[in-house]
Structure formats: structure tokens, C-alpha cells
Motif scaffolding. Structure first.
Motif, PDB file in Angstrom:
ATOM      1  N   MET A 113      69.012 116.061 -44.130  1.00 21.39           N
ATOM      2  CA  MET A 113      68.681 117.276 -43.376  1.00 21.39           C
ATOM      3  C   MET A 113      67.170 117.336 -43.164  1.00 21.39           C
ATOM      4  O   MET A 113      66.391 117.030 -44.066  1.00 21.39           O
ATOM      5  CB  MET A 113      69.155 118.526 -44.126  1.00 21.39           C
ATOM      6  CG  MET A 113      68.921 119.826 -43.389  1.00 21.39           C
ATOM      7  SD  MET A 113      69.621 121.215 -44.295  1.00 21.39           S
ATOM      8  CE  MET A 113      69.196 122.542 -43.186  1.00 21.39           C
ATOM      9  N   ALA A 114      66.750 117.714 -41.968  1.00 21.15           N
ATOM     10  CA  ALA A 114      65.326 117.779 -41.639  1.00 21.15           C
ATOM     11  C   ALA A 114      64.615 118.800 -42.523  1.00 21.15           C
ATOM     12  O   ALA A 114      65.155 119.861 -42.834  1.00 21.15           O
ATOM     13  CB  ALA A 114      65.146 118.131 -40.172  1.00 21.15           C
ATOM     14  N   ARG A 115      63.406 118.479 -42.925  1.00 24.85           N
ATOM     15  CA  ARG A 115      62.599 119.367 -43.766  1.00 24.85           C
ATOM     16  C   ARG A 115      61.543 120.077 -42.912  1.00 24.85           C
ATOM     17  O   ARG A 115      60.812 119.438 -42.165  1.00 24.85           O
ATOM     18  CB  ARG A 115      61.930 118.569 -44.881  1.00 24.85           C
ATOM     19  CG  ARG A 115      61.034 119.400 -45.795  1.00 24.85           C
ATOM     20  CD  ARG A 115      60.603 118.605 -47.007  1.00 24.85           C
ATOM     21  NE  ARG A 115      59.800 117.453 -46.652  1.00 24.85           N
ATOM     22  CZ  ARG A 115      58.493 117.491 -46.448  1.00 24.85           C
ATOM     23  NH1 ARG A 115      57.837 118.648 -46.525  1.00 24.85           N
ATOM     24  NH2 ARG A 115      57.808 116.393 -46.144  1.00 24.85           N
ATOM     25  N   GLN A 116      61.482 121.380 -43.057  1.00 22.45           N
ATOM     26  CA  GLN A 116      60.563 122.176 -42.238  1.00 22.45           C
ATOM     27  C   GLN A 116      59.150 122.172 -42.814  1.00 22.45           C
ATOM     28  O   GLN A 116      58.956 122.307 -44.024  1.00 22.45           O
ATOM     29  CB  GLN A 116      61.079 123.609 -42.153  1.00 22.45           C
ATOM     30  CG  GLN A 116      60.259 124.525 -41.252  1.00 22.45           C
ATOM     31  CD  GLN A 116      60.958 125.846 -41.048  1.00 22.45           C
ATOM     32  OE1 GLN A 116      61.925 125.937 -40.306  1.00 22.45           O
ATOM     33  NE2 GLN A 116      60.479 126.871 -41.727  1.00 22.45           N
ATOM     34  N   ILE A 117      58.166 122.004 -41.926  1.00 25.02           N
ATOM     35  CA  ILE A 117      56.762 122.068 -42.319  1.00 25.02           C
ATOM     36  C   ILE A 117      56.169 123.426 -41.980  1.00 25.02           C
ATOM     37  O   ILE A 117      55.431 124.017 -42.763  1.00 25.02           O
ATOM     38  CB  ILE A 117      55.945 120.958 -41.613  1.00 25.02           C
ATOM     39  CG1 ILE A 117      56.352 119.587 -42.148  1.00 25.02           C
ATOM     40  CG2 ILE A 117      54.446 121.185 -41.794  1.00 25.02           C
ATOM     41  CD1 ILE A 117      55.615 118.444 -41.488  1.00 25.02           C
ATOM     42  N   LEU A 118      56.507 123.934 -40.794  1.00 26.92           N
ATOM     43  CA  LEU A 118      55.940 125.197 -40.328  1.00 26.92           C
ATOM     44  C   LEU A 118      56.897 125.877 -39.374  1.00 26.92           C
ATOM     45  O   LEU A 118      57.588 125.219 -38.599  1.00 26.92           O
ATOM     46  CB  LEU A 118      54.605 124.937 -39.599  1.00 26.92           C
ATOM     47  CG  LEU A 118      53.918 126.156 -38.965  1.00 26.92           C
ATOM     48  CD1 LEU A 118      53.251 127.012 -40.045  1.00 26.92           C
ATOM     49  CD2 LEU A 118      52.891 125.724 -37.922  1.00 26.92           C
ATOM     50  N   ARG A 154      67.494 109.177 -43.354  1.00 26.87           N
ATOM     51  CA  ARG A 154      68.430 108.311 -42.631  1.00 26.87           C
ATOM     52  C   ARG A 154      68.038 108.188 -41.156  1.00 26.87           C
ATOM     53  O   ARG A 154      68.053 107.085 -40.587  1.00 26.87           O
ATOM     54  CB  ARG A 154      69.854 108.861 -42.761  1.00 26.87           C
ATOM     55  CG  ARG A 154      70.928 108.015 -42.070  1.00 26.87           C
ATOM     56  CD  ARG A 154      72.318 108.637 -42.269  1.00 26.87           C
ATOM     57  NE  ARG A 154      73.327 107.911 -41.511  1.00 26.87           N
ATOM     58  CZ  ARG A 154      73.938 106.810 -41.922  1.00 26.87           C
ATOM     59  NH1 ARG A 154      73.609 106.287 -43.094  1.00 26.87           N
ATOM     60  NH2 ARG A 154      74.854 106.221 -41.177  1.00 26.87           N
ATOM     61  N   SER A 155      67.680 109.315 -40.547  1.00 28.44           N
ATOM     62  CA  SER A 155      67.275 109.299 -39.137  1.00 28.44           C
ATOM     63  C   SER A 155      66.002 108.475 -38.940  1.00 28.44           C
ATOM     64  O   SER A 155      65.856 107.756 -37.944  1.00 28.44           O
ATOM     65  CB  SER A 155      67.049 110.721 -38.630  1.00 28.44           C
ATOM     66  OG  SER A 155      68.239 111.466 -38.661  1.00 28.44           O
ATOM     67  N   ILE A 156      65.086 108.577 -39.908  1.00 31.54           N
ATOM     68  CA  ILE A 156      63.851 107.804 -39.815  1.00 31.54           C
ATOM     69  C   ILE A 156      64.151 106.312 -39.892  1.00 31.54           C
ATOM     70  O   ILE A 156      63.673 105.516 -39.079  1.00 31.54           O
ATOM     71  CB  ILE A 156      62.869 108.216 -40.931  1.00 31.54           C
ATOM     72  CG1 ILE A 156      62.397 109.656 -40.727  1.00 31.54           C
ATOM     73  CG2 ILE A 156      61.667 107.269 -40.964  1.00 31.54           C
ATOM     74  CD1 ILE A 156      61.577 110.208 -41.873  1.00 31.54           C
ATOM     75  N   LEU A 157      64.978 105.916 -40.865  1.00 32.26           N
ATOM     76  CA  LEU A 157      65.284 104.494 -41.054  1.00 32.26           C
ATOM     77  C   LEU A 157      66.054 103.908 -39.877  1.00 32.26           C
ATOM     78  O   LEU A 157      65.841 102.758 -39.488  1.00 32.26           O
ATOM     79  CB  LEU A 157      66.078 104.306 -42.354  1.00 32.26           C
ATOM     80  CG  LEU A 157      65.277 104.508 -43.654  1.00 32.26           C
ATOM     81  CD1 LEU A 157      66.213 104.523 -44.857  1.00 32.26           C
ATOM     82  CD2 LEU A 157      64.235 103.408 -43.808  1.00 32.26           C
ATOM     83  N   LEU A 158      66.945 104.690 -39.317  1.00 30.85           N
ATOM     84  CA  LEU A 158      67.760 104.201 -38.200  1.00 30.85           C
ATOM     85  C   LEU A 158      67.072 104.415 -36.851  1.00 30.85           C
ATOM     86  O   LEU A 158      67.635 104.081 -35.809  1.00 30.85           O
ATOM     87  CB  LEU A 158      69.123 104.909 -38.194  1.00 30.85           C
ATOM     88  CG  LEU A 158      70.036 104.611 -39.398  1.00 30.85           C
ATOM     89  CD1 LEU A 158      71.294 105.453 -39.335  1.00 30.85           C
ATOM     90  CD2 LEU A 158      70.377 103.126 -39.448  1.00 30.85           C
ATOM     91  N   GLU A 205      59.124 110.697 -47.400  1.00 30.55           N
ATOM     92  CA  GLU A 205      60.445 111.280 -47.148  1.00 30.55           C
ATOM     93  C   GLU A 205      61.545 110.253 -47.435  1.00 30.55           C
ATOM     94  O   GLU A 205      62.575 110.568 -48.050  1.00 30.55           O
ATOM     95  CB  GLU A 205      60.544 111.766 -45.708  1.00 30.55           C
ATOM     96  CG  GLU A 205      61.683 112.729 -45.431  1.00 30.55           C
ATOM     97  CD  GLU A 205      61.462 114.095 -46.077  1.00 30.55           C
ATOM     98  OE1 GLU A 205      62.472 114.815 -46.253  1.00 30.55           O
ATOM     99  OE2 GLU A 205      60.311 114.425 -46.436  1.00 30.55           O
ATOM    100  N   VAL A 206      61.338 109.027 -46.991  1.00 27.62           N
ATOM    101  CA  VAL A 206      62.338 107.971 -47.189  1.00 27.62           C
ATOM    102  C   VAL A 206      62.459 107.599 -48.661  1.00 27.62           C
ATOM    103  O   VAL A 206      63.567 107.504 -49.206  1.00 27.62           O
ATOM    104  CB  VAL A 206      61.977 106.732 -46.348  1.00 27.62           C
ATOM    105  CG1 VAL A 206      62.878 105.547 -46.721  1.00 27.62           C
ATOM    106  CG2 VAL A 206      62.123 107.040 -44.865  1.00 27.62           C
ATOM    107  N   LEU A 207      61.305 107.417 -49.330  1.00 23.87           N
ATOM    108  CA  LEU A 207      61.342 107.018 -50.733  1.00 23.87           C
ATOM    109  C   LEU A 207      61.920 108.119 -51.619  1.00 23.87           C
ATOM    110  O   LEU A 207      62.598 107.841 -52.624  1.00 23.87           O
ATOM    111  CB  LEU A 207      59.928 106.666 -51.206  1.00 23.87           C
ATOM    112  CG  LEU A 207      59.305 105.411 -50.578  1.00 23.87           C
ATOM    113  CD1 LEU A 207      57.873 105.220 -51.056  1.00 23.87           C
ATOM    114  CD2 LEU A 207      60.152 104.191 -50.899  1.00 23.87           C
ATOM    115  N   GLY A 208      61.691 109.375 -51.211  1.00 24.49           N
ATOM    116  CA  GLY A 208      62.234 110.474 -51.986  1.00 24.49           C
ATOM    117  C   GLY A 208      63.741 110.611 -51.888  1.00 24.49           C
ATOM    118  O   GLY A 208      64.376 111.276 -52.724  1.00 24.49           O
ATOM    119  N   ALA A 209      64.327 109.973 -50.885  1.00 27.50           N
ATOM    120  CA  ALA A 209      65.782 110.050 -50.694  1.00 27.50           C
ATOM    121  C   ALA A 209      66.513 108.932 -51.410  1.00 27.50           C
ATOM    122  O   ALA A 209      67.750 108.910 -51.456  1.00 27.50           O
ATOM    123  CB  ALA A 209      66.119 110.006 -49.210  1.00 27.50           C
ATOM    124  N   VAL A 210      65.754 107.972 -51.937  1.00 27.42           N
ATOM    125  CA  VAL A 210      66.395 106.827 -52.589  1.00 27.42           C
ATOM    126  C   VAL A 210      66.989 107.237 -53.931  1.00 27.42           C
ATOM    127  O   VAL A 210      66.362 107.943 -54.717  1.00 27.42           O
ATOM    128  CB  VAL A 210      65.345 105.702 -52.830  1.00 27.42           C
ATOM    129  CG1 VAL A 210      65.981 104.566 -53.612  1.00 27.42           C
ATOM    130  CG2 VAL A 210      64.830 105.194 -51.495  1.00 27.42           C
TER     131      VAL A 210
END
Length: 324
Positions: free
Chosen positions: A1-6, A35-39, A319-324
Motif C-alpha cells: 500500500m502506498a505510503r503518504q508523505i504529505l 512491489r509497484s516499485i520493483l515491478l 521502502e523496498v528494503l523495509g518490505a523484505v
């Protein structure tokens, strides 16, 4: 799920020009999910709004939200796009909830995104001045061009056959000039520009005549509009004054103030309380001031694109490493 910054209040609520009938415009920035970033499927812009019929307006209090990925937002900011610059300078009170830590880092490096070109600000101001201004010199230039083309009317002869006459007109009329351009094949083409309409010398006299005829007719309709004030897009006029004022402040100070210092004046225009001719003249004057501000601005010529790439790469990597 996308993470909000602002997530911030935008539009009239940010500018200080809202009324009881105003809707709520919201802008937000997000980090795509891992997942969206990696793909490489991360969405760049997401619009959340209800389907509406053509020309249907929002009702009072209706919320519309436009969400930008971090990468897309920083791209827009580096291009000087007004939507991104407004978000970039939005004060803390405009946030609907506390922002993520990344926003503080963006603000700390805001100077890296600004340039003296402020392409969108200046381009928008120029476009609106050409669209709404009816200064006499513009009308005179367009009518002189149309007369020349009408006197030499031909369906086959090229504009180049009028080279001498066109150059003579350019020497005596403001808002008229000749430019050189290159085709993709490297050929040099001369363009005749009249009130921001560009016509290549390779075009037929007939085509150029049709373009100038439409322009003269447009100015005529605009003059009638100024007299009757019927059919005027007051919201667009208010945006033109707002953006011109913001551009001058940004170019001179490197900052944009919210609510707008001239919010009451912009709201008067938005509500159609001022004469059209007066507002059109103001837009013309703003364009001159914006161009002068761009010439003297101490802002850099180019944004720091390397910092943008490094920052986006760092945030997305985390973001990617935190999802591993």
C-alpha cells in the motif's frame, strides 16, 4: 500500500479566496508500495473524484484529491509547474495531518528545485496576457497583418513571397517579429510571429490569412465582451492575476506566500466585481513585470536534478528494503 508523505488543502482554501460555495481541493504526495516499485508499475498520478457530466461543477464542500508519486512531484517542481510550487510553499496550517519526515527534507532542500526560468509560471502569465489582453497595439498588429495578407490573397503562393513587406511591418509594429527555426532535418525555416501566432514562410498566404482573420475576429469578440462583461471567465482571469503575482514574488524572493497577499483582490476578480478591461490591463502589466523579474532574478538557471534522483532513489530503496 502506498505510503503518504504529505496531504494539504489546496486551491481557494490555500489561496485565501474560498467562499461558502467552494469545494475542497486536496493535493498529496505518496511513496509507491515496494512491489509497484520493483515491478516498475508505480502510478505517477492518481485522481480521486466522482464522475461528472460535461460542465458539471462540484457542489459546496465536495472533496477532490489529486495524488502525486514522490518522483512525479519533484519532477513537476523542478519544471516550475505551478501545482507543485504551490504545494512546495504551502504553510504548515494547510496540512490535513502531520507530514512524514521526508517532507522536512524536501523543504530543507527546496532551493534545489527552484530556477529563474520558472517555466510554467512565466509561460502561464504570457499565455493569459495573450488570451485576455486587448491592448491596442495587439489589435493594430493583427489588423495590419490581415490587411497585408488580404491585399496579396492567393491560395497557392507562399508567405515567403511577401518577405519584404512583412519585414517592413515588423519594423513598425509591436507584437510582430521574425524568427528562425530548424526542422528535424536541419533545414532553416523563417517564422512570422504576430501576437504569439507563428506562421512559417513555407505556409500559403491563404493559410496565414485564415489564421489572422480568426485572431482579428477573436479580438473583436473580446472587445464586445469587455463592453458587456457577458460570457467572461472570471475564474480564469483571477488565476491569471494570481499566478502573475506569485511568479514575481518567487523570482524576486525565492518564496511564495500563502494565503495570497492580494487574496481579497483576486477574489473580487473571481466574483466578477471589477471591469473586464481593467483586469485585462492588469494581466498585461503583470506579464511585463514577470518578464523583468525573470531577467533580474538571483535564482539558478537549472534545478539540481542529481539531488532529486539521489533523494528519490534513497526513499524508494528504503521502502523496498523495509518490505523484505
Amino acid at each position: 500500500m502506498a505510503r503518504q508523505i504529505l496531504r494539504i488543502q489546496f486551491g481557494s482554501h490555500l489561496y485565501g479566496t474560498s467562499t461558502p460555495s467552494s469545494d475542497f481541493d486536496v493535493k498529496s504526495i505518496f511513496v509507491p508500495d515496494a512491489r509497484s516499485i520493483l515491478l516498475q508499475r508505480a502510478k505517477r498520478v492518481v485522481n480521486d473524484q466522482r464522475p461528472k457530466a460535461e460542465k458539471e461543477k462540484n457542489y459546496a464542500g465536495e472533496v477532490e484529491e489529486e495524488r502525486f508519486s514522490l518522483q512525479r512531484f519533484l519532477e513537476l517542481a523542478s519544471e516550475g509547474q505551478t501545482v507543485a510550487l504551490d504545494v512546495l510553499f504551502a504553510p504548515a496550517w494547510a496540512a490535513t495531518e502531520p507530514p512524514a519526515p521526508e517532507w522536512g527534507e524536501i523543504i530543507a532542500n527546496r532551493h534545489r528545485l527552484l530556477t529563474r526560468k520558472s517555466a510554467a509560471f512565466i509561460g502561464y502569465a504570457r499565455q493569459q496576457a495573450n488570451k485576455y489582453g486587448i491592448r491596442g497595439s495587439r489589435v493594430a498588429a493583427s489588423r495590419a497583418a490581415l490587411k497585408l495578407l488580404a491585399d496579396a490573397f492567393s491560395s497557392t503562393d507562399k508567405l515567403a513571397t511577401l518577405d519584404v513587406s512583412i519585414r517592413a511591418l515588423c519594423d513598425t509594429h509591436e507584437h510582430m517579429a521574425l524568427h528562425e527555426d530548424r526542422t528535424p532535418h536541419g533545414q532553416t525555416v523563417i517564422l512570422w510571429e504576430v501576437c504569439n501566432r507563428k506562421m512559417p514562410f513555407t505556409a500559403s498566404i491563404k493559410n496565414a490569412h485564415d489564421i489572422m482573420k480568426r485572431l482579428v475576429d477573436e479580438y473583436g469578440k473580446r472587445a464586445l465582451m469587455a463592453e458587456s462583461q457577458q460570457g467572461v471567465d472570471w475564474k480564469a482571469l483571477s488565476h491569471a492575476v494570481r499566478v502573475g503575482s506569485q511568479a514575481i514574488e518567487l523570482l524576486d524572493t525565492g518564496f511564495v506566500t500563502f494565503p495570497l497577499p492580494n487574496a481579497a483582490h483576486v477574489l473580487e476578480i473571481k466574483q466578477g466585481k471589477l471591469p473586464y478591461q481593467e483586469v485585462a490591463a492588469e494581466i498585461e502589466d503583470l506579464l511585463v513585470r514577470v518578464e523583468a523579474a525573470a531577467a533580474r532574478s538571483a535564482l539558478p538557471d537549472e534545478p539540481d536534478l542529481e539531488w532529486i534522483d539521489d533523494f528519490v532513489a534513497s526513499v524508494y530503496r528504503t521502502e523496498v528494503l523495509g518490505a523484505v
